[in-house]
Design an enzyme around this catalytic site. Structure first.
Site, PDB file in Angstrom:
ATOM      1  N   ARG A  41      -3.303  19.944   3.327  1.00 23.55           N
ATOM      2  CA  ARG A  41      -2.314  19.620   2.289  1.00 23.55           C
ATOM      3  C   ARG A  41      -1.006  19.058   2.852  1.00 23.55           C
ATOM      4  O   ARG A  41       0.038  19.107   2.200  1.00 23.55           O
ATOM      5  CB  ARG A  41      -2.037  20.839   1.412  1.00 23.55           C
ATOM      6  CG  ARG A  41      -3.254  21.307   0.636  1.00 23.55           C
ATOM      7  CD  ARG A  41      -2.903  22.432  -0.326  1.00 23.55           C
ATOM      8  NE  ARG A  41      -4.089  22.795  -1.120  1.00 23.55           N
ATOM      9  CZ  ARG A  41      -4.970  23.707  -0.759  1.00 23.55           C
ATOM     10  NH1 ARG A  41      -4.814  24.349   0.385  1.00 23.55           N
ATOM     11  NH2 ARG A  41      -6.004  23.988  -1.527  1.00 23.55           N
ATOM     12  N   HIS A  98      -4.997  -9.696   6.825  1.00 25.44           N
ATOM     13  CA  HIS A  98      -4.110  -9.406   5.698  1.00 25.44           C
ATOM     14  C   HIS A  98      -2.926 -10.377   5.670  1.00 25.44           C
ATOM     15  O   HIS A  98      -2.578 -10.932   4.612  1.00 25.44           O
ATOM     16  CB  HIS A  98      -3.604  -7.966   5.798  1.00 25.44           C
ATOM     17  CG  HIS A  98      -2.564  -7.618   4.773  1.00 25.44           C
ATOM     18  ND1 HIS A  98      -2.820  -7.595   3.419  1.00 25.44           N
ATOM     19  CD2 HIS A  98      -1.242  -7.295   4.909  1.00 25.44           C
ATOM     20  CE1 HIS A  98      -1.722  -7.267   2.759  1.00 25.44           C
ATOM     21  NE2 HIS A  98      -0.753  -7.076   3.639  1.00 25.44           N
ATOM     22  N   GLU A 130       8.001   2.978  -5.572  1.00 31.21           N
ATOM     23  CA  GLU A 130       7.677   1.710  -6.227  1.00 31.21           C
ATOM     24  C   GLU A 130       7.749   1.804  -7.752  1.00 31.21           C
ATOM     25  O   GLU A 130       6.841   1.387  -8.467  1.00 31.21           O
ATOM     26  CB  GLU A 130       6.299   1.206  -5.783  1.00 31.21           C
ATOM     27  CG  GLU A 130       6.136  -0.301  -5.955  1.00 31.21           C
ATOM     28  CD  GLU A 130       4.898  -0.834  -5.260  1.00 31.21           C
ATOM     29  OE1 GLU A 130       3.967  -1.221  -5.959  1.00 31.21           O
ATOM     30  OE2 GLU A 130       4.879  -0.868  -4.018  1.00 31.21           O
ATOM     31  N   HIS A 163       1.387 -10.946  -2.478  1.00 32.25           N
ATOM     32  CA  HIS A 163       0.298  -9.983  -2.309  1.00 32.25           C
ATOM     33  C   HIS A 163      -0.694  -9.978  -3.472  1.00 32.25           C
ATOM     34  O   HIS A 163      -1.859  -9.623  -3.272  1.00 32.25           O
ATOM     35  CB  HIS A 163       0.862  -8.579  -2.113  1.00 32.25           C
ATOM     36  CG  HIS A 163       1.462  -8.351  -0.757  1.00 32.25           C
ATOM     37  ND1 HIS A 163       2.485  -9.130  -0.263  1.00 32.25           N
ATOM     38  CD2 HIS A 163       1.187  -7.438   0.215  1.00 32.25           C
ATOM     39  CE1 HIS A 163       2.813  -8.702   0.950  1.00 32.25           C
ATOM     40  NE2 HIS A 163       2.041  -7.686   1.260  1.00 32.25           N
ATOM     41  N   ARG A 165      11.007  -1.801  -5.442  1.00 31.26           N
ATOM     42  CA  ARG A 165      10.133  -1.897  -4.264  1.00 31.26           C
ATOM     43  C   ARG A 165       8.964  -2.850  -4.486  1.00 31.26           C
ATOM     44  O   ARG A 165       8.398  -3.389  -3.536  1.00 31.26           O
ATOM     45  CB  ARG A 165       9.621  -0.509  -3.872  1.00 31.26           C
ATOM     46  CG  ARG A 165       8.821  -0.522  -2.583  1.00 31.26           C
ATOM     47  CD  ARG A 165       8.535   0.860  -2.049  1.00 31.26           C
ATOM     48  NE  ARG A 165       7.689   0.801  -0.868  1.00 31.26           N
ATOM     49  CZ  ARG A 165       7.352   1.845  -0.131  1.00 31.26           C
ATOM     50  NH1 ARG A 165       7.799   3.050  -0.441  1.00 31.26           N
ATOM     51  NH2 ARG A 165       6.578   1.698   0.924  1.00 31.26           N
ATOM     52  N   GLU A 195       4.803 -11.456   6.896  1.00 32.15           N
ATOM     53  CA  GLU A 195       5.664 -10.420   6.322  1.00 32.15           C
ATOM     54  C   GLU A 195       7.131 -10.657   6.683  1.00 32.15           C
ATOM     55  O   GLU A 195       8.030 -10.323   5.916  1.00 32.15           O
ATOM     56  CB  GLU A 195       5.212  -9.040   6.794  1.00 32.15           C
ATOM     57  CG  GLU A 195       3.789  -8.660   6.402  1.00 32.15           C
ATOM     58  CD  GLU A 195       3.619  -8.361   4.917  1.00 32.15           C
ATOM     59  OE1 GLU A 195       4.624  -8.379   4.168  1.00 32.15           O
ATOM     60  OE2 GLU A 195       2.476  -8.111   4.491  1.00 32.15           O
ATOM     61  N   LYS A 201       3.755   4.176   2.553  1.00 33.20           N
ATOM     62  CA  LYS A 201       2.543   3.846   1.805  1.00 33.20           C
ATOM     63  C   LYS A 201       1.339   4.102   2.704  1.00 33.20           C
ATOM     64  O   LYS A 201       1.251   3.554   3.809  1.00 33.20           O
ATOM     65  CB  LYS A 201       2.548   2.382   1.366  1.00 33.20           C
ATOM     66  CG  LYS A 201       3.301   2.114   0.083  1.00 33.20           C
ATOM     67  CD  LYS A 201       3.037   0.681  -0.359  1.00 33.20           C
ATOM     68  CE  LYS A 201       3.674   0.363  -1.681  1.00 33.20           C
ATOM     69  NZ  LYS A 201       3.374  -1.012  -2.123  1.00 33.20           N
ATOM     70  N   LYS A 253      13.507  -3.677   4.576  1.00 36.89           N
ATOM     71  CA  LYS A 253      12.545  -2.778   3.948  1.00 36.89           C
ATOM     72  C   LYS A 253      13.106  -1.373   3.807  1.00 36.89           C
ATOM     73  O   LYS A 253      12.903  -0.704   2.778  1.00 36.89           O
ATOM     74  CB  LYS A 253      11.235  -2.743   4.730  1.00 36.89           C
ATOM     75  CG  LYS A 253      10.195  -1.874   4.021  1.00 36.89           C
ATOM     76  CD  LYS A 253       8.780  -2.175   4.392  1.00 36.89           C
ATOM     77  CE  LYS A 253       7.809  -1.421   3.495  1.00 36.89           C
ATOM     78  NZ  LYS A 253       6.409  -1.613   3.903  1.00 36.89           N
ATOM     79  N   HIS A 255      -4.176 -10.175  -1.975  1.00 36.02           N
ATOM     80  CA  HIS A 255      -5.182  -9.116  -2.119  1.00 36.02           C
ATOM     81  C   HIS A 255      -6.452  -9.651  -2.783  1.00 36.02           C
ATOM     82  O   HIS A 255      -7.568  -9.219  -2.458  1.00 36.02           O
ATOM     83  CB  HIS A 255      -4.611  -7.962  -2.940  1.00 36.02           C
ATOM     84  CG  HIS A 255      -3.611  -7.134  -2.186  1.00 36.02           C
ATOM     85  ND1 HIS A 255      -2.824  -6.179  -2.790  1.00 36.02           N
ATOM     86  CD2 HIS A 255      -3.282  -7.110  -0.866  1.00 36.02           C
ATOM     87  CE1 HIS A 255      -2.053  -5.615  -1.879  1.00 36.02           C
ATOM     88  NE2 HIS A 255      -2.307  -6.166  -0.712  1.00 36.02           N
ATOM     89  N   ASN A 289       5.896  -7.008  -2.642  1.00 37.80           N
ATOM     90  CA  ASN A 289       4.543  -7.526  -2.827  1.00 37.80           C
ATOM     91  C   ASN A 289       4.524  -9.030  -3.103  1.00 37.80           C
ATOM     92  O   ASN A 289       3.512  -9.551  -3.598  1.00 37.80           O
ATOM     93  CB  ASN A 289       3.852  -6.780  -3.972  1.00 37.80           C
ATOM     94  CG  ASN A 289       3.502  -5.361  -3.598  1.00 37.80           C
ATOM     95  OD1 ASN A 289       2.860  -5.113  -2.586  1.00 37.80           O
ATOM     96  ND2 ASN A 289       3.942  -4.404  -4.403  1.00 37.80           N
TER      97      ASN A 289
END
Length: 540
Positions: free
Chosen positions: A300, A444, A416, A427, A420, A364, A322, A406, A431, A424
């Site tokens: 956990r 990527h 997000e 993206h 935030r 990026e 993330k 960032k 993606h 993307n």
């Protein structure tokens, strides 16, 4: 004008223990009036004569750093004195940067015109060949980071002009030769953590002792990174008394999935790792995401530290918390927000990075300039050749500025909920490319680079940016070694893939667009305009 000669010159003089002189200030001191007044009363020709006489005197002095006016090179004799009597450094700045820096400066007589941009373009055509003629060093500037520019100059000066004892002691950048250390912080209250950017971090016992708290350490890496850096990290950790176990996963985006996540858990359980064990992600974005997700779930939640070894992970994925894995129907759809204890970005690891992986990371970097910092975008344009050549100082600044951007966005919107999402940019398209072609077919960063070209095209079709801005995005993506033509997945397949996106709400595809370059805008778009972009970017 506006390239930072006075600011950089003063800082450089301090480093070299020399006296600083600004020729414009010297002229004003001698005449008792300002440069604009001299222009107004006597005209430019008379000012240039005064300037030439001053240059002749000042270049005869020893142990000075001299900042000249931008037009000093118009006089042939001045060009001769400058070139023969000293080392001439040409700080080259883009017109957009100069306009931004001088827009509120009333002390620029040549820019007192209806169209300052046009005037600057004319001056560049006239003066640039003369700057090139007289200069011994050309230093590209962008966002005015004085420490970066000064260190770049020191590194390029001849040994006689740059003695070994000269080094930066600024808290922002500590440099000696090619070694340096830069520290940032992601401010999230109780979950705050440091980012250390530097060289030779994997063998720094003091740093690792300070940032990796657990007595038990589990390193997660992959089959590419392990032969290069695992032994060094293991040795350093053991030398400071850590008990180390390692997990080596297969390399590639296609392996960012459930079965490999289970491999991490298998090793942790077999080695009886407890909840005080610290997981260390040694690798790129895939390793960082999977290790972070494993840390969030094991018992956990256990602490983890990011040690990114690719440019993409150093400028983006290692910062912000993330974590996750891919699903066949969507990228990064299973995961958690879980912040690391620290990020240790060792730039030395980039020396072994393949060119296509470096280019993927540059996507990026470009993204950060495009969405929030147009001056940084200018700097990337001016320094893309140095970045692709793995120039240490260019890369260090690119990583530093990207992490600053960032970290600030994450500070304002950790999970997000709004702001935030601008990270993307490119993206949604990217993606879709990764999912549509199959994970691992394109890197990527390659998919994001192409996605930024598509997002810029969509921004242009909606009237958010002009043709020049769209072209600049495309040309910079190409200059970074990234693809700009999208794969033909079929229009309906494109739409289906983009509908599986975490930003979407109520079945509406949300895009991060530019409005204008340097400012991000989150919106939905008419289907017909989206299809126009798809057709253009696939067929161009």
């Amino acid at each position: 004008m506006g390239s930072g000669k006075t600011t950089v010159g003063r800082a450089l003089a301090k480093k070299l223990h020399k006296r600083f002189i600004d020729s414009d200030h010297e002229i004003e001191a001698r005449t008792g009036v300002s440069i604009p007044v001299i222009f107004e009363i006597e005209g430019e020709a008379s000012f240039r004569q005064r300037e030439a006489e001053t240059i002749a005197e000042l270049t005869a002095l020893d142990d000075v750093v001299l900042a000249t006016g931008g037009g000093a090179i118009l006089n042939e004799k001045s060009r001769q004195y400058l070139h023969e009597r000293g080392t001439v450094i040409y700080l080259r700045a883009g017109i957009n940067s100069i306009l931004q820096r001088t827009r509120n400066d009333k002390n620029r007589p040549l820019l007192r015109t209806v169209d300052p941009r046009k005037k600057l373009e004319e001056l560049e055509v006239q003066r640039h060949p003369l700057y090139q003629e007289v200069a011994h060093l050309v230093i590209e500037t962008g966002r005015p980071n004085v420490q970066f520019l000064v260190q770049t100059i020191l590194d390029k000066l001849a040994p006689a002009s740059s003695p070994q004892h000269v080094h930066s002691t600024n808290t922002d950048m500590q440099s000696s030769g090619s070694s340096f250390r830069h520290d940032l912080r992601v401010d999230l209250g109780a979950r705050s953590y440091p980012i250390t950017i530097g060289t030779d971090l994997l063998s720094d016992q003091v740093l690792l002792q300070d940032q990796i708290k657990g007595q038990r350490v589990a390193i997660v890496t992959n089959t590419v990174v392990a032969p290069l850096y695992l032994a060094t990290l293991e040795k350093t950790l053991r030398s400071i008394g850590k008990d180390v176990v390692s997990v080596i996963l297969p390399d590639g985006e296609e392996h960012k999935e459930w079965s490999n996540l289970m491999v991490i858990f298998d090793v942790l359980l077999e080695k009886k790792c407890d909840r005080k064990t610290t997981l260390v992600a040694l690798g790129g974005g895939v390793i960082g995401d999977m290790t972070g997700f494993a840390a969030s779930a094991y018992m956990r939640g256990v602490p983890f530290v990011q040690v990114p070894t690719t440019l993409l992970s150093q400028v983006d994925s290692s910062v912000g918390g993330k974590t996750g894995i891919n699903h066949p129907l969507g990228k990064n759809m299973i995961g958690a927000f879980y912040q690391p204890e620290a990020v240790l970005a060792d730039i030395s690891s980039l020396s072994t990075l393949p060119d296509n992986e470096l280019s993927a990371g540059l996507a990026e970097v470009i993204k950060h300039g495009a969405i929030i910092d147009p001056a940084f975008f200018d700097w990337i344009e001016a320094n893309i050749t140095q970045l692709r050549a793995k120039d240490t100082h260019a890369l260090s600044y690119a990583i530093q500025r990207s992490c600053e951007i960032k970290a600030d966005i994450v500070r304002q919107d950790e999970r997000e909920g709004g702001l935030r999402a601008i990270l993307n940019f490119g993206h949604t398209f990217g993606h879709a490319i990764e999912s549509g072609l199959g994970y691992g077919k394109w890197l990527h960063g390659e998919a994001v680079g192409c996605g930024m070209v598509m997002a810029a095209d969509l921004s242009y079709r909606l009237g958010y940016i002009d043709y020049v801005a769209r072209t600049r995005i495309k040309q910079l993506v190409e200059a970074a070694g990234l693809p700009s033509v999208a794969p033909d997945l079929g229009e309906q397949r494109w739409l289906d893939l983009m509908e599986v996106d975490k930003k979407n709400e109520g079945g509406q595809i949300k895009f991060i667009l530019l409005k204008p370059l340097g400012t991000a805008h989150i919106t939905t778009v008419p289907k017909e305009i989206l299809l126009q972009t798809l057709r253009h970017c696939i067929l161009q």
